[in-house]
Write a protein that holds these residues in place. Structure first.
Motif, PDB file in Angstrom:
ATOM      1  N   GLN A   1       0.809  -1.220   0.000  1.00 40.71           N
ATOM      2  CA  GLN A   1       0.000   0.000   0.000  1.00 40.71           C
ATOM      3  C   GLN A   1       0.843   1.271   0.000  1.00 40.71           C
ATOM      4  OE1 GLN A   1      -2.874  -0.136   3.208  1.00 40.71           O
ATOM      5  NE2 GLN A   1      -3.345  -2.277   2.800  1.00 40.71           N
ATOM      6  N   GLY A   2       2.157   1.121  -0.153  1.00 36.65           N
ATOM      7  CA  GLY A   2       3.029   2.285  -0.190  1.00 36.65           C
ATOM      8  C   GLY A   2       3.614   2.680   1.149  1.00 36.65           C
ATOM      9  N   VAL A   3       3.237   1.977   2.212  1.00 31.54           N
ATOM     10  CA  VAL A   3       3.741   2.324   3.540  1.00 31.54           C
ATOM     11  C   VAL A   3       5.245   2.065   3.624  1.00 31.54           C
ATOM     12  CG1 VAL A   3       3.609   1.825   6.006  1.00 31.54           C
ATOM     13  CG2 VAL A   3       1.519   1.858   4.625  1.00 31.54           C
ATOM     14  N   GLY A   4       5.683   0.893   3.181  1.00 29.36           N
ATOM     15  CA  GLY A   4       7.111   0.566   3.204  1.00 29.36           C
ATOM     16  C   GLY A   4       7.923   1.543   2.375  1.00 29.36           C
ATOM     17  N   SER A   5       7.423   1.881   1.197  1.00 27.98           N
ATOM     18  CA  SER A   5       8.119   2.855   0.342  1.00 27.98           C
ATOM     19  C   SER A   5       8.267   4.193   1.049  1.00 27.98           C
ATOM     20  CB  SER A   5       7.355   3.062  -0.976  1.00 27.98           C
ATOM     21  OG  SER A   5       7.355   1.897  -1.745  1.00 27.98           O
ATOM     22  N   ALA A   6       7.216   4.638   1.698  1.00 28.53           N
ATOM     23  CA  ALA A   6       7.259   5.921   2.405  1.00 28.53           C
ATOM     24  C   ALA A   6       8.266   5.882   3.550  1.00 28.53           C
ATOM     25  CB  ALA A   6       5.870   6.271   2.936  1.00 28.53           C
ATOM     26  N   VAL A   7       8.318   4.763   4.264  1.00 28.90           N
ATOM     27  CA  VAL A   7       9.259   4.645   5.380  1.00 28.90           C
ATOM     28  C   VAL A   7      10.698   4.641   4.869  1.00 28.90           C
ATOM     29  CG1 VAL A   7      10.062   3.098   7.209  1.00 28.90           C
ATOM     30  CG2 VAL A   7       7.614   3.494   6.900  1.00 28.90           C
ATOM     31  N   VAL A   8      10.957   3.895   3.792  1.00 28.45           N
ATOM     32  CA  VAL A   8      12.318   3.847   3.246  1.00 28.45           C
ATOM     33  C   VAL A   8      12.702   5.210   2.686  1.00 28.45           C
ATOM     34  CG1 VAL A   8      13.842   2.785   1.537  1.00 28.45           C
ATOM     35  CG2 VAL A   8      12.216   1.366   2.807  1.00 28.45           C
ATOM     36  N   ARG A   9      11.792   5.875   2.003  1.00 23.55           N
ATOM     37  CA  ARG A   9      12.097   7.218   1.478  1.00 23.55           C
ATOM     38  C   ARG A   9      12.405   8.192   2.614  1.00 23.55           C
ATOM     39  NH1 ARG A   9       7.746   6.201  -2.463  1.00 23.55           N
ATOM     40  NH2 ARG A   9       8.767   5.792  -4.452  1.00 23.55           N
ATOM     41  N   ALA A  10      11.682   8.087   3.711  1.00 21.30           N
ATOM     42  CA  ALA A  10      11.949   8.954   4.870  1.00 21.30           C
ATOM     43  C   ALA A  10      13.346   8.666   5.424  1.00 21.30           C
ATOM     44  CB  ALA A  10      10.890   8.754   5.945  1.00 21.30           C
ATOM     45  N   ALA A  11      13.737   7.398   5.476  1.00 21.43           N
ATOM     46  CA  ALA A  11      15.085   7.053   5.939  1.00 21.43           C
ATOM     47  C   ALA A  11      16.138   7.569   4.964  1.00 21.43           C
ATOM     48  CB  ALA A  11      15.211   5.540   6.114  1.00 21.43           C
ATOM     49  N   MET A  12      15.838   7.486   3.667  1.00 27.51           N
ATOM     50  CA  MET A  12      16.761   8.013   2.659  1.00 27.51           C
ATOM     51  C   MET A  12      16.919   9.529   2.818  1.00 27.51           C
ATOM     52  SD  MET A  12      15.364   5.753  -0.582  1.00 27.51           S
ATOM     53  CE  MET A  12      16.469   6.407  -1.833  1.00 27.51           C
ATOM     54  N   ASP A  13      15.806  10.218   3.027  1.00 26.47           N
ATOM     55  CA  ASP A  13      15.844  11.672   3.212  1.00 26.47           C
ATOM     56  C   ASP A  13      16.634  12.048   4.465  1.00 26.47           C
ATOM     57  OD1 ASP A  13      14.293  11.975   0.934  1.00 26.47           O
ATOM     58  OD2 ASP A  13      12.426  12.337   2.036  1.00 26.47           O
ATOM     59  N   ALA A  14      16.429  11.302   5.553  1.00 26.06           N
ATOM     60  CA  ALA A  14      17.140  11.592   6.799  1.00 26.06           C
ATOM     61  C   ALA A  14      18.641  11.375   6.622  1.00 26.06           C
ATOM     62  CB  ALA A  14      16.605  10.713   7.930  1.00 26.06           C
ATOM     63  N   ALA A  15      19.022  10.320   5.919  1.00 27.34           N
ATOM     64  CA  ALA A  15      20.441  10.073   5.659  1.00 27.34           C
ATOM     65  C   ALA A  15      21.019  11.190   4.800  1.00 27.34           C
ATOM     66  CB  ALA A  15      20.629   8.710   4.984  1.00 27.34           C
ATOM     67  N   ARG A  16      20.277  11.581   3.773  1.00 26.87           N
ATOM     68  CA  ARG A  16      20.738  12.669   2.898  1.00 26.87           C
ATOM     69  C   ARG A  16      20.919  13.950   3.706  1.00 26.87           C
ATOM     70  NH1 ARG A  16      18.219  11.483  -1.329  1.00 26.87           N
ATOM     71  NH2 ARG A  16      16.159  12.120  -0.628  1.00 26.87           N
ATOM     72  N   ASP A  17      19.985  14.238   4.611  1.00 25.07           N
ATOM     73  CA  ASP A  17      20.096  15.427   5.459  1.00 25.07           C
ATOM     74  C   ASP A  17      21.339  15.367   6.339  1.00 25.07           C
ATOM     75  OD1 ASP A  17      17.745  16.371   4.372  1.00 25.07           O
ATOM     76  OD2 ASP A  17      16.511  15.898   6.130  1.00 25.07           O
ATOM     77  N   ARG A  18      21.749  14.158   6.731  1.00 28.01           N
ATOM     78  CA  ARG A  18      22.969  13.983   7.529  1.00 28.01           C
ATOM     79  C   ARG A  18      24.225  13.983   6.658  1.00 28.01           C
ATOM     80  NH1 ARG A  18      24.670  10.936  11.453  1.00 28.01           N
ATOM     81  NH2 ARG A  18      24.892   9.031  10.226  1.00 28.01           N
ATOM     82  N   GLY A  19      24.034  13.948   5.327  1.00 29.74           N
ATOM     83  CA  GLY A  19      25.170  13.952   4.410  1.00 29.74           C
ATOM     84  C   GLY A  19      25.840  12.594   4.263  1.00 29.74           C
ATOM     85  N   VAL A  20      25.072  11.520   4.502  1.00 27.40           N
ATOM     86  CA  VAL A  20      25.610  10.166   4.405  1.00 27.40           C
ATOM     87  C   VAL A  20      24.686   9.309   3.550  1.00 27.40           C
ATOM     88  CG1 VAL A  20      26.803  10.301   6.634  1.00 27.40           C
ATOM     89  CG2 VAL A  20      24.467   9.396   6.527  1.00 27.40           C
ATOM     90  N   PRO A  21      25.195   8.209   2.983  1.00 28.87           N
ATOM     91  CA  PRO A  21      24.318   7.301   2.235  1.00 28.87           C
ATOM     92  C   PRO A  21      23.528   6.399   3.175  1.00 28.87           C
ATOM     93  CG  PRO A  21      26.564   6.475   2.202  1.00 28.87           C
ATOM     94  CD  PRO A  21      26.607   7.814   2.897  1.00 28.87           C
ATOM     95  N   LEU A  22      22.417   5.891   2.675  1.00 35.69           N
ATOM     96  CA  LEU A  22      21.659   4.867   3.386  1.00 35.69           C
ATOM     97  C   LEU A  22      22.017   3.531   2.770  1.00 35.69           C
ATOM     98  CD1 LEU A  22      19.439   4.152   5.471  1.00 35.69           C
ATOM     99  CD2 LEU A  22      17.800   4.276   3.565  1.00 35.69           C
ATOM    100  N   ARG A  23      22.385   2.587   3.608  1.00 31.39           N
ATOM    101  CA  ARG A  23      22.745   1.248   3.146  1.00 31.39           C
ATOM    102  C   ARG A  23      21.786   0.237   3.758  1.00 31.39           C
ATOM    103  NH1 ARG A  23      29.207   2.037   4.143  1.00 31.39           N
ATOM    104  NH2 ARG A  23      29.500   3.521   2.440  1.00 31.39           N
ATOM    105  N   LEU A  24      21.711  -0.928   3.122  1.00 29.99           N
ATOM    106  CA  LEU A  24      20.909  -2.028   3.651  1.00 29.99           C
ATOM    107  C   LEU A  24      21.424  -3.330   3.082  1.00 29.99           C
ATOM    108  CD1 LEU A  24      18.864  -3.070   1.206  1.00 29.99           C
ATOM    109  CD2 LEU A  24      17.684  -0.954   1.783  1.00 29.99           C
TER     110      LEU A  24
END
Length: 73
Positions: free
Chosen positions: A32-55
């Motif tokens: 339903q897009g919930v997982g996508s929204a959560v991952v995008r939020a984590a990506m945005d937070a990492a970008r704001d910190r100036g680091v990549p998001l890995r998994l």
């Protein structure tokens, strides 16, 4: 969702990257897009910190398709 927990996410903040350690959703909320929204939020937070998001994900895990759609390799 509507005041009830439908899952959780665990992101580890390291010096040079963030790591999406765990993401879980109850079955009826998947697709339903919930997982996508959560991952995008984590990506945005990492970008704001100036680091990549890995998994890390097993190729046989259905979530692998979600991560690929979002640009992970």
């Amino acid at each position: 969702q509507d005041g009830r927990a439908i899952g959780y996410v665990c992101v580890l903040h390291c010096e040079d990257h963030d790591f999406l350690d765990e993401l879980a959703l109850v079955a009826e909320c998947r697709g339903q897009g919930v997982g996508s929204a959560v991952v995008r939020a984590a990506m945005d937070a990492a970008r704001d910190r100036g680091v990549p998001l890995r998994l890390s994900v097993l190729a046989t895990n259905p979530a692998a398709k979600l991560y690929e759609r979002l640009g992970f390799r």
